[in-house]
Motif scaffolding. Structure first.
Motif, PDB file in Angstrom:
ATOM      1  N   PHE A  51      27.673  47.167  34.870  1.00 60.97           N
ATOM      2  CA  PHE A  51      28.314  45.853  34.820  1.00 60.97           C
ATOM      3  C   PHE A  51      29.625  45.870  34.060  1.00 60.97           C
ATOM      4  O   PHE A  51      30.224  44.831  33.825  1.00 60.97           O
ATOM      5  CB  PHE A  51      27.361  44.820  34.190  1.00 60.97           C
ATOM      6  CG  PHE A  51      26.276  44.404  35.141  1.00 60.97           C
ATOM      7  CD1 PHE A  51      26.432  43.264  35.928  1.00 60.97           C
ATOM      8  CD2 PHE A  51      25.124  45.161  35.274  1.00 60.97           C
ATOM      9  CE1 PHE A  51      25.450  42.898  36.814  1.00 60.97           C
ATOM     10  CE2 PHE A  51      24.144  44.799  36.151  1.00 60.97           C
ATOM     11  CZ  PHE A  51      24.291  43.660  36.937  1.00 60.97           C
ATOM     12  N   ASN A  52      30.042  47.081  33.648  1.00 58.91           N
ATOM     13  CA  ASN A  52      31.353  47.216  33.037  1.00 58.91           C
ATOM     14  C   ASN A  52      31.462  46.362  31.781  1.00 58.91           C
ATOM     15  O   ASN A  52      32.496  45.763  31.502  1.00 58.91           O
ATOM     16  CB  ASN A  52      32.421  46.782  34.062  1.00 58.91           C
ATOM     17  CG  ASN A  52      33.687  47.559  33.858  1.00 58.91           C
ATOM     18  OD1 ASN A  52      33.718  48.501  33.055  1.00 58.91           O
ATOM     19  ND2 ASN A  52      34.724  47.188  34.583  1.00 58.91           N
ATOM     20  N   LEU A  58      28.716  32.546  31.287  1.00 53.76           N
ATOM     21  CA  LEU A  58      27.294  32.243  31.107  1.00 53.76           C
ATOM     22  C   LEU A  58      26.536  33.387  30.426  1.00 53.76           C
ATOM     23  O   LEU A  58      25.838  33.215  29.437  1.00 53.76           O
ATOM     24  CB  LEU A  58      26.694  31.957  32.491  1.00 53.76           C
ATOM     25  CG  LEU A  58      25.232  31.571  32.542  1.00 53.76           C
ATOM     26  CD1 LEU A  58      25.080  30.129  32.090  1.00 53.76           C
ATOM     27  CD2 LEU A  58      24.697  31.733  33.952  1.00 53.76           C
ATOM     28  N   LEU A  59      26.750  34.566  30.945  1.00 56.53           N
ATOM     29  CA  LEU A  59      26.031  35.735  30.453  1.00 56.53           C
ATOM     30  C   LEU A  59      26.424  36.062  29.018  1.00 56.53           C
ATOM     31  O   LEU A  59      25.610  36.511  28.220  1.00 56.53           O
ATOM     32  CB  LEU A  59      26.361  36.910  31.378  1.00 56.53           C
ATOM     33  CG  LEU A  59      25.493  38.138  31.269  1.00 56.53           C
ATOM     34  CD1 LEU A  59      24.047  37.784  31.526  1.00 56.53           C
ATOM     35  CD2 LEU A  59      25.968  39.163  32.279  1.00 56.53           C
ATOM     36  N   HIS A  60      27.701  35.791  28.705  1.00 58.94           N
ATOM     37  CA  HIS A  60      28.190  36.158  27.378  1.00 58.94           C
ATOM     38  C   HIS A  60      27.909  35.091  26.346  1.00 58.94           C
ATOM     39  O   HIS A  60      27.994  35.341  25.145  1.00 58.94           O
ATOM     40  CB  HIS A  60      29.699  36.422  27.455  1.00 58.94           C
ATOM     41  CG  HIS A  60      30.022  37.567  28.354  1.00 58.94           C
ATOM     42  ND1 HIS A  60      30.116  38.859  27.900  1.00 58.94           N
ATOM     43  CD2 HIS A  60      30.224  37.632  29.685  1.00 58.94           C
ATOM     44  CE1 HIS A  60      30.381  39.661  28.917  1.00 58.94           C
ATOM     45  NE2 HIS A  60      30.447  38.936  30.020  1.00 58.94           N
ATOM     46  N   ALA A  81      23.902  43.276  28.046  1.00 57.75           N
ATOM     47  CA  ALA A  81      23.230  44.375  28.733  1.00 57.75           C
ATOM     48  C   ALA A  81      21.733  44.335  28.463  1.00 57.75           C
ATOM     49  O   ALA A  81      20.906  44.509  29.350  1.00 57.75           O
ATOM     50  CB  ALA A  81      23.814  45.704  28.267  1.00 57.75           C
ATOM     51  N   ARG A  82      21.394  44.032  27.208  1.00 57.67           N
ATOM     52  CA  ARG A  82      19.993  43.964  26.826  1.00 57.67           C
ATOM     53  C   ARG A  82      19.305  42.760  27.493  1.00 57.67           C
ATOM     54  O   ARG A  82      18.153  42.844  27.927  1.00 57.67           O
ATOM     55  CB  ARG A  82      19.902  43.831  25.294  1.00 57.67           C
ATOM     56  CG  ARG A  82      18.684  44.488  24.705  1.00 57.67           C
ATOM     57  CD  ARG A  82      18.774  44.527  23.192  1.00 57.67           C
ATOM     58  NE  ARG A  82      19.273  45.825  22.704  1.00 57.67           N
ATOM     59  CZ  ARG A  82      18.534  46.922  22.718  1.00 57.67           C
ATOM     60  NH1 ARG A  82      17.305  46.913  23.196  1.00 57.67           N
ATOM     61  NH2 ARG A  82      19.037  48.047  22.256  1.00 57.67           N
ATOM     62  N   ILE A  83      20.045  41.685  27.605  1.00 64.04           N
ATOM     63  CA  ILE A  83      19.480  40.488  28.244  1.00 64.04           C
ATOM     64  C   ILE A  83      19.153  40.778  29.699  1.00 64.04           C
ATOM     65  O   ILE A  83      18.076  40.449  30.200  1.00 64.04           O
ATOM     66  CB  ILE A  83      20.464  39.310  28.144  1.00 64.04           C
ATOM     67  CG1 ILE A  83      20.611  38.872  26.686  1.00 64.04           C
ATOM     68  CG2 ILE A  83      19.984  38.128  28.990  1.00 64.04           C
ATOM     69  CD1 ILE A  83      21.788  37.964  26.441  1.00 64.04           C
ATOM     70  N   GLU A 103      21.931  51.220  28.627  1.00 63.52           N
ATOM     71  CA  GLU A 103      23.246  51.862  28.758  1.00 63.52           C
ATOM     72  C   GLU A 103      23.682  51.918  30.220  1.00 63.52           C
ATOM     73  O   GLU A 103      24.855  51.699  30.540  1.00 63.52           O
ATOM     74  CB  GLU A 103      23.221  53.268  28.151  1.00 63.52           C
ATOM     75  CG  GLU A 103      23.253  53.279  26.624  1.00 63.52           C
ATOM     76  CD  GLU A 103      24.252  52.278  26.050  1.00 63.52           C
ATOM     77  OE1 GLU A 103      25.453  52.328  26.446  1.00 63.52           O
ATOM     78  OE2 GLU A 103      23.847  51.416  25.229  1.00 63.52           O
ATOM     79  N   VAL A 104      22.738  52.201  31.115  1.00 62.84           N
ATOM     80  CA  VAL A 104      23.064  52.234  32.551  1.00 62.84           C
ATOM     81  C   VAL A 104      23.617  50.884  32.994  1.00 62.84           C
ATOM     82  O   VAL A 104      24.640  50.785  33.672  1.00 62.84           O
ATOM     83  CB  VAL A 104      21.804  52.609  33.371  1.00 62.84           C
ATOM     84  CG1 VAL A 104      22.063  52.399  34.871  1.00 62.84           C
ATOM     85  CG2 VAL A 104      21.405  54.041  33.106  1.00 62.84           C
TER      86      VAL A 104
END
Lengths: 305, 329
Positions: A55-56, A26-28, A35-37, A49-50
């Motif tokens: 979330f690896n 879903l996230l991808h 990460a930005r989302i 970046e954190v």
């Protein structure tokens, strides 16, 4: 029967794998950098970046998938909002939804099947028209409207039931009836149609020719045959309810899964959303498994296949 | 009560159906009678009213659309058409039973043989399910089902067609009825099984003194097991007598036509003898005698006046203005 159970259970495994992959992806699948989302619009690059690290997100997909699944169970997958383990967040909400759904499906089956039988037996009379009229009303009516109406009558005017929240048994009655009545309308229609078909069958004529009373023939010999499509519909309804009845939960302030997922979507709390979707899918699959097994209980011809 | 030893007398039955296309005049004037331990064949084409007659006798006719307008059904001297639904429950299955054409669908697919039989037996005889099960096994033995206690646990789909019809007969006979109405019981079975079922019905008559109404469209079956026969055409009984009279000396042109339509086995025939025309539409049946448009012996009166069923010679009833065999009216 045992073979059927084993075969169906084996079939569940690839389905569960499929939905877990989908909910993970879903996230991808959302365009852009995950990460930005997660970080949200206008987040500082350092924050992004954190999150990427936390979330690896640099690891290969299969590694991410495995850590998503294991994290779900060992509590490493955490809600972004509360920093609690997702599983701890979701399970109590799901239990609430389960209680509400169980009560509603009970209301819906009792009302729906009873009225469906009555309408079928009295077909084309004013009783049939009345029942079917109510059913049409039940299907067409917005669920939140019925909820507010019930709340007005029973909480505000009569003051016998609480208007919302979660507490004792009296708290479940209004949302349960609201959710149950809408689904009862569908169950009643299905029961009526299925009963009408069965009542025309030869074996009903046989049962009547043996001198058994009509009531017994209908409730025993006809109903068991008519129940299969009804069980399908009830199962689907139950699945939908377990997926969270967002409207009912919102109207009555019922802390269920549906509201949690909607809130999490607004908060971009993706781990919770993903886990919620996965849970709903799993529950849906299991409910359907239950329905399949119920078919076999009802109809011996299905047992052998 | 048992006058003339008649178990059943059907008198002037008139049954219509109210359908969307119009009123279907399904039975116009149906009368016949049945003696104790007699097997009566009711023969006719599809749509002639055979089954409607059967369902009217047992009051299983769906009403509406069915309407029983006139007539009496005297069973052991009592008019069944005047009985309440509750009184009928003590007659159906207990005194009058039915078996049906399609053994495939006549038994409930989702209950075991045991469940279906013991329900009926314990209801009528007011005995426990356990006692009823013993009685059911005896009924299955009676109809020569091998290993009845095993068959009891089976569902209908686990049995062959012949076995199912045997179970159906056992169910019908389990409460020792006086009268069995068999609605084309062998039509769906292959011929060897057919013969077995007919032999079984004959045997039940011998053993239990059962009276039987055998509904069929097959003269072969009538000749094999019936004592008397009622020929139906378009909602009327056109001829009714002993089987000997009807076969040797048919009086109605329709009966004669039916008999002629049976191909002889000892000769090669190029084509079958058929009765010209088709069965009439019962919403607008022909005036007068309903058979007149297809009849070779038609007189002027046939179009105007429906013939009454009268006893022309001893025990030989016919409804015809111009009967065969030189019979004068």
């Amino acid at each position: 029967m045992k073979n059927l159970l084993i075969r169906r259970l084996l079939l569940v495994i690839p389905i569960l794998f499929g939905v877990s992959v989908l909910s993970f992806l879903l996230l991808h699948l959302i365009p852009g950098d995950p990460a930005r989302i997660i970080a949200g619009i206008g987040a500082a690059p350092e924050d992004v970046e954190v999150i990427r690290k936390e979330f690896n997100l640099d690891a290969p997909l299969y590694v991410q998938y495995i850590s998503f699944i294991t994290g779900l169970f060992n509590g490493n997958l955490k809600s972004i909002n509360t920093q609690d383990a997702v599983i701890k967040e979701i399970i109590p909400r799901f239990v609430n939804t389960f209680q509400l759904s169980l009560f509603s499906i009970f209301v819906s089956s009792i009302i729906g099947i009873t009225f469906g039988i009555i309408a079928a037996v009295k077909r084309n009379t004013w009783i049939d028209n009345l029942v079917m009229g109510f059913s049409l009303f039940g299907i067409s009516m917005p669920i939140f409207w019925l909820g507010i109406l019930l709340m007005l009558v029973f909480s505000l005017y009569l003051n016998i039931l609480p208007p919302g929240g979660k507490g004792g048994f009296q708290h479940i009655i209004l949302p349960g009836i609201t959710l149950g009545v809408a689904s009862a309308a569908i169950v009643a229609r299905m029961t009526r149609a299925s009963m009408l078909q069965v009542l025309n069958q030869d074996y009903i004529r046989t049962a009547l020719s043996t001198g058994l009373p009509k009531g017994k023939v209908i409730v025993k010999y006809a109903l068991k045959n008519a129940l299969i499509p009804v069980v399908t519909v009830v199962g689907l309804q139950f699945g939908y309810m377990l997926g969270g009845a967002v409207l009912t939960e919102s109207v009555f302030g019922w802390p269920g899964l549906g509201r949690l997922i909607v809130d999490s979507i607004f908060n971009r709390d993706y781990p919770v959303v993903q886990a919620g979707i996965l849970l709903i899918a799993v529950v849906f699959v299991l409910v359907n498994l239950g329905v399949d097994l119920l078919y076999a209980v009802l109809d011996p011809r299905i047992r052998r296949r | 009560m048992k006058k003339n030893g008649k178990i059943l007398e059907v008198q002037n039955l008139k049954v219509y159906f109210d359908t969307e296309e119009g009123i279907v005049k399904a039975l116009e004037d149906v009368s016949f009678s049945l003696k104790r331990s007699e097997i009566l064949g009711v023969i006719g084409e599809t749509g002639s009213g055979k089954s409607v007659t059967a369902y009217t006798i047992t009051r299983l006719l769906p009403q509406p659309p069915g309407m029983i307008l006139e007539g009496k059904v005297l069973f052991e001297g009592e008019d069944l058409l005047k009985k309440s639904e509750n009184e009928m429950l003590d007659i159906r299955g207990e005194k009058i039973s039915m078996i049906f054409q399609e053994p495939m669908t006549a038994l409930n697919p989702v209950f075991t043989v045991e469940e279906q039989m013991t329900d009926v037996i314990s209801y009528h005889e007011k005995i426990s399910k356990k006692q009823a099960a013993e009685k059911a096994i005896r009924a299955l033995e009676l109809v020569k089902i091998p290993d009845p206690s095993l068959v009891m646990k089976k569902y209908p789909h686990e049995l062959s067609g012949g076995m199912r019809q045997r179970v159906m007969i056992a169910l019908a006979l389990s409460c020792e009825p006086e009268l069995l109405i068999a609605d084309e019981p062998t039509t769906a079975l292959d011929v060897t099984i057919q013969a077995q079922i007919l032999a079984l019905i004959l045997e039940m008559r011998e053993k239990l003194g059962l009276s039987v109404i055998m509904i069929t469209h097959n003269f072969g079956i009538v000749s094999e097991i019936c004592d008397s026969v009622a020929v139906m055409y378009a909602g009327n009984i056109v001829e009714f007598s002993s089987i000997y009279n009807v076969f040797e000396n048919p009086l109605h042109p329709y009966t004669e036509g039916l008999l002629k339509a049976i191909p002889p086995l000892d000769k090669d025939v190029e084509s079958l003898n058929v009765i010209p025309g088709v069965v009439p539409n019962l919403i607008h049946p022909p005036s007068g005698c309903r058979f007149h448009p297809r009849c070779s012996r038609k007189l002027d009166i046939c179009e105007k006046k429906p013939p009454k069923l009268v006893e022309l010679t001893d025990g030989h009833f016919v409804a015809c203005h111009n009967p065969l065999g030189g019979g004068k009216r």
